[in-house]
Write a protein that holds these residues in place. Structure first.
Motif, PDB file in Angstrom:
ATOM      1  N   ASN A 182      -6.426   3.504 -11.103  1.00 37.10           N
ATOM      2  CA  ASN A 182      -5.437   1.786 -11.018  1.00 37.10           C
ATOM      3  C   ASN A 182      -6.416   0.848 -11.304  1.00 37.10           C
ATOM      4  O   ASN A 182      -7.412   0.266 -10.910  1.00 37.10           O
ATOM      5  N   THR A 184      -5.243  -2.145 -12.350  1.00 36.69           N
ATOM      6  CA  THR A 184      -4.825  -3.212 -12.329  1.00 36.69           C
ATOM      7  C   THR A 184      -5.616  -4.116 -11.353  1.00 36.69           C
ATOM      8  O   THR A 184      -6.659  -3.568 -10.440  1.00 36.69           O
ATOM      9  N   ASP A 185      -5.333  -5.424 -11.072  1.00 35.84           N
ATOM     10  CA  ASP A 185      -6.196  -6.203 -10.117  1.00 35.84           C
ATOM     11  C   ASP A 185      -5.304  -6.430  -8.508  1.00 35.84           C
ATOM     12  O   ASP A 185      -5.617  -7.230  -7.886  1.00 35.84           O
ATOM     13  N   GLN A 186      -4.550  -5.318  -8.493  1.00 35.42           N
ATOM     14  CA  GLN A 186      -3.896  -5.423  -7.045  1.00 35.42           C
ATOM     15  C   GLN A 186      -3.829  -3.966  -6.461  1.00 35.42           C
ATOM     16  O   GLN A 186      -3.614  -2.980  -7.279  1.00 35.42           O
ATOM     17  N   LEU A 188      -1.768  -0.650  -5.155  1.00 32.74           N
ATOM     18  CA  LEU A 188      -0.643  -0.237  -5.206  1.00 32.74           C
ATOM     19  C   LEU A 188      -0.473   1.094  -4.445  1.00 32.74           C
ATOM     20  O   LEU A 188      -1.439   1.889  -4.074  1.00 32.74           O
ATOM     21  N   GLU A 210      -6.626   0.807  -3.821  1.00 34.12           N
ATOM     22  CA  GLU A 210      -7.029  -0.474  -3.836  1.00 34.12           C
ATOM     23  C   GLU A 210      -7.075  -0.793  -5.646  1.00 34.12           C
ATOM     24  O   GLU A 210      -7.187   0.260  -6.482  1.00 34.12           O
ATOM     25  N   ALA A 211      -7.203  -1.965  -5.915  1.00 34.78           N
ATOM     26  CA  ALA A 211      -7.277  -2.601  -7.433  1.00 34.78           C
ATOM     27  C   ALA A 211      -8.437  -1.815  -7.871  1.00 34.78           C
ATOM     28  O   ALA A 211      -9.611  -1.717  -7.249  1.00 34.78           O
ATOM     29  N   THR A 260       4.890  -1.391  -5.332  1.00 39.02           N
ATOM     30  CA  THR A 260       4.187  -2.390  -4.668  1.00 39.02           C
ATOM     31  C   THR A 260       4.742  -2.218  -3.007  1.00 39.02           C
ATOM     32  O   THR A 260       4.080  -2.742  -2.145  1.00 39.02           O
TER      33      THR A 260
END
Length: 777
Positions: A182, A184-186, A188, A210-211, A260
């Motif tokens: 992952n 990304t900064d979020q 999922l 986690e991100a 999400t």
């Protein structure tokens, strides 16, 4: 609860074959089984088909085939199915002609209802398999989903090929992990959904990452397997005597759903179908699952990524001993102590959702006249010889792979071992005939294909294509007038008729004012030239098209071909100052024929203009027997890849040259004349100025790519590596003749040269070269 996602219903198509009573039973059952998930389409019996059923009494191994009038298998395409009614039985077939399930009596409404419920469940499986969310607000490129083998090596791509091997007497699959990252900064949710070819759907895990989580294992230490759900066979449906059936290959699909919100996976799941089982009693016990479902309890951003694993049972391994893959000894792979590989035979199935490059080979070759060799062994035939997990291929140069094929090859046929890499058709190895008449294929190197990251080790898939050859009869020197027929062929191809009666030609010439004469090269005849210029004839004011076809290997250009051409032109009414305009359009070797007729046989008194396409004015590489073989090999590769009918002519040239090399190794009369530095070439280029315009069209392949976008440069490199080159690749050339030779026209002074991007065998097919020819006419 917000219905964030209710996937649209996927209506699968089901073709119904067989008797009327079976179809009526289906229609009656549909009255009480209302379903929007599949559509039944009755196949017209008048179209002609036959139904074959093998092993109907061996549970899980019944084989059902629907054949057309020609005996070819009618295979469902990906995502479509067949229902086949025969006598009182009915069978449901998938895209691989596998029996999903069957019933003994369609007069039993419960049994028919059971088949309809199976179709409902298949529809749901198709929906889950196709899940995606294109307008997602997430960034799919920042999520990694990858397959890792037991050694921790990544195999890239969405489709992975593994093998099922016998080790110490036990069949074993391949261990693997699935890992995710992952970026990304979020945080999922990562939900892993499993689908197999038994139509099972299962949520394996749903985890929150986690991100900036990297290389996290979402599925650990799994093994590929070949199985069915036959409890009596310990869930392993493998029968040594029937191993050509479905238990030799399997497909597992892993769909990663990134979201999400947490996925409600229970709505997806459904139990597997007992593949291959034929019910003799109540088939109505299968539980229906909901065909519409909601994945999230509140709105969620999401998308999917997919990895599909294809597992293949390897029944034979190449090593020191010879291997026979079929009982009829039709195919024998000779032992090679320097090479190891897993071997199997397979059948092309272009309709399958797991189709490989070689599956489309029959479609590519359908424009050529010939057949793919069938090794037998299954109702669908076996046409592809596969070498997988090849080790030691670097030793092939000194220790070649040898394959013996017991297949009769007629004098007018040529056997081509072919492979296809998704972009180019490639011939592999050398073909010869041993003392007993068997065909021997010798492979000294593997074709340099793009590395297949889906599979461990190198692989090679071969088909053996018998192409029907075309060759000119001996002592053929034929002038004709060309008629363009109004009715094209079934595939839209222009048809012509060449009228050879001398009196008929004379009458045509008498009434004509502007005439175009076509002269072909060493490959083909004038048909392709005539078709290529069809739309230019009226526009340029020609009221007659003539063709000159000739035997082009055993005849002398100096003493036979050019003499005959000039004599026939005289006899049909051409003469000096006849008030007619005669233009010659010649290609390749035909340019030498035209030049000798004009410059040495007083043809300049009849001809007003010469258009020379790819002329080898300084001689030809065909003047050397080994380079002649290279030329014919490249020409055959080119014509196969551009789907040209000239392939039959190129194959004829190659077989003739191979016969020469095997017997006398002496050049034919024509090839000797065309040799660089021959007396014929010297005398031709010392001729006086003909006094007429010479318009030369010179092809250049250095930056050429065809308009349809196939990777020609890759093919060119492959051919240069396999057979070498005989032109200076750094200079302008059409792959056969270089620019220096094309522009050298001796003492002639009215010379104009035009360069275009094309190769030697598609001057009359490529748009840019046809446009140039039109401007020259």
């Amino acid at each position: 609860m917000t219905d964030f996602l209710k996937p649209p219903i996927v209506s699968i198509n089901v073709s119904v074959y067989g008797n009327q009573a079976g179809y009526d039973a289906l229609q009656k059952a549909m009255l009480t089984h209302q379903s929007a998930h599949f559509e039944l389409v009755r196949s017209d019996k008048n179209e002609g088909y036959a139904i074959q059923i093998a092993h109907p009494h061996i549970q899980y191994f019944s084989k059902v085939s629907v054949l057309d009038k020609a005996g070819n298998l009618l295979t469902p395409k990906a995502g479509t199915y067949h229902l086949v009614a025969d006598q009182q039985s009915m069978y449901l077939l998938d895209e691989n002609n596998r029996v999903v399930q069957g019933i003994k009596s369609y007069y039993d409404s419960n049994q028919v209802q059971g088949l309809l419920k199976i179709l409902d469940n298949i529809s749901k499986w198709e929906q889950v398999r196709g899940l995606k969310n294109t307008p997602t607000q997430l960034a799919p490129d920042q999520i990694d989903f990858a397959y890792y083998d037991a050694q921790g090596n990544i195999l890239e791509g969405e489709e992975i090929i593994t093998h099922f091997r016998k080790v110490d007497g036990e069949w074993q699959g391949t261990e693997f992990d699935l890992r995710v990252s992952n970026h990304t900064d979020q945080g999922l949710y990562f939900s892993l959904i499993y689908l197999d070819e038994n139509y099972e759907v299962a949520l394996l895990t749903s985890q929150y990452f986690e991100a900036n989580t990297h290389h996290a294992t979402i599925l650990e230490t799994q093994k590929t397997w070949l199985e069915s759900y036959n409890e009596e066979e310990n869930k392993i449906a493998y029968h040594e005597g029937l191993d050509e059936y479905f238990s030799n290959e399997s497909t597992m699909t892993f769909k990663l759903l990134v979201s999400t919100q947490r996925l409600d996976g229970s709505v997806l799941e459904q139990a597997p179908i007992d593949i291959g089982y034929v019910h003799s009693g109540n088939a109505n016990s299968l539980k229906n699952t909901d065909q519409t479902f909601t994945l999230f309890e509140q709105e969620s951003n999401w998308f999917t990524k997919t990895i599909t694993i294809h597992t293949i049972r390897q029944r034979a391994k190449l090593g020191t001993g010879e291997v026979k893959l079929v009982d009829n000894d039709k195919l024998i792979i000779k032992g090679n102590s320097y090479l190891s590989a897993d071997l199997k035979l397979s059948t092309p199935n272009p309709g399958s959702r797991s189709a490989s490059y070689m599956d489309v080979l029959p479609v590519i070759l359908e424009k050529q006249t010939g057949t793919i060799v069938d090794f037998g062994g299954s109702p669908r035939g076996n046409h592809i010889l596969e070498f997988n997990n090849i080790q030691g291929n670097e030793a092939l140069a000194n220790h070649p792979l040898k394959i013996m094929l017991r297949e009769s090859i007629d004098e007018d046929e040529l056997l081509l071992p072919l492979t296809y890499d998704g972009a180019q058709l490639l011939t592999v190895g050398e073909v010869d005939t041993d003392a007993e008449g068997h065909t021997l294929i010798t492979i000294n190197a593997l074709p340099e294909q793009e590395e297949d990251h889906r599979s461990l080790g190198k692989s090679l898939k071969l088909a053996f294509f018998k192409i029907a050859l075309k060759r000119h009869p001996d002592k053929l020197y034929q002038l004709a007038w060309v008629e363009y027929l109004n009715a094209p062929t079934k595939n839209g191809r222009t048809q012509i008729k060449r009228h050879k009666d001398n009196d008929d030609i004379t009458e045509k010439v008498k009434s004509a004012n502007k005439v175009l004469l076509l002269i072909h090269g060493i490959i083909g005849d004038t048909e392709e030239m005539a078709i290529g210029v069809k739309d230019m004839i009226a526009d340029k004011g020609y009221d007659l098209v003539l063709s000159f076809d000739y035997e082009n290997l055993n005849s002398s250009i100096r003493d036979d071909i050019s003499w005959s051409l000039k004599d026939q032109l005289d006899r049909v009414g051409f003469k000096k100052e006849d008030g007619k305009e005669l233009h010659v359009l010649a290609q390749g070797m035909g340019c030498l024929v035209a030049r000798w007729m004009v410059e040495q046989r007083k043809g300049h008194e009849l001809v007003d203009r010469m258009i020379l396409v790819g002329p080898p004015n300084q001689g030809s590489v065909l003047g050397n027997i080994e380079t002649a073989r290279k030329f014919a090999t490249i020409a055959l590769g080119l014509t196969l890849n551009i789907l040209s009918p000239l392939a039959a002519w190129a194959g004829g040239l190659l077989k003739t040259i191979k016969n020469i090399m095997k017997q006398s190794k002496q050049l034919t009369t024509t090839l000797a004349e065309m040799q660089e530095g021959s007396s014929f070439i010297r005398d031709l280029n010392n001729s006086d100025d003909s006094g007429i315009p010479y318009l030369v069209l010179a092809g250049d392949v250095r930056n050429y790519e065809p308009t349809e976008g196939s990777n020609f440069s890759k093919f060119k490199e492959q051919m240069y590596k396999s057979v070498g080159t005989f032109v200076n690749a750094g200079e302008a050339n059409d792959m056969i003749v270089d620019f220096t030779s094309m522009k050298s026209l001796g003492k002639n002074t009215q010379v104009e040269v035009t360069q275009v991007a094309c190769h030697h065998l598609n001057y009359f097919e490529e748009e840019v070269s046809l446009k140039a020819i039109q401007e020259m006419l």
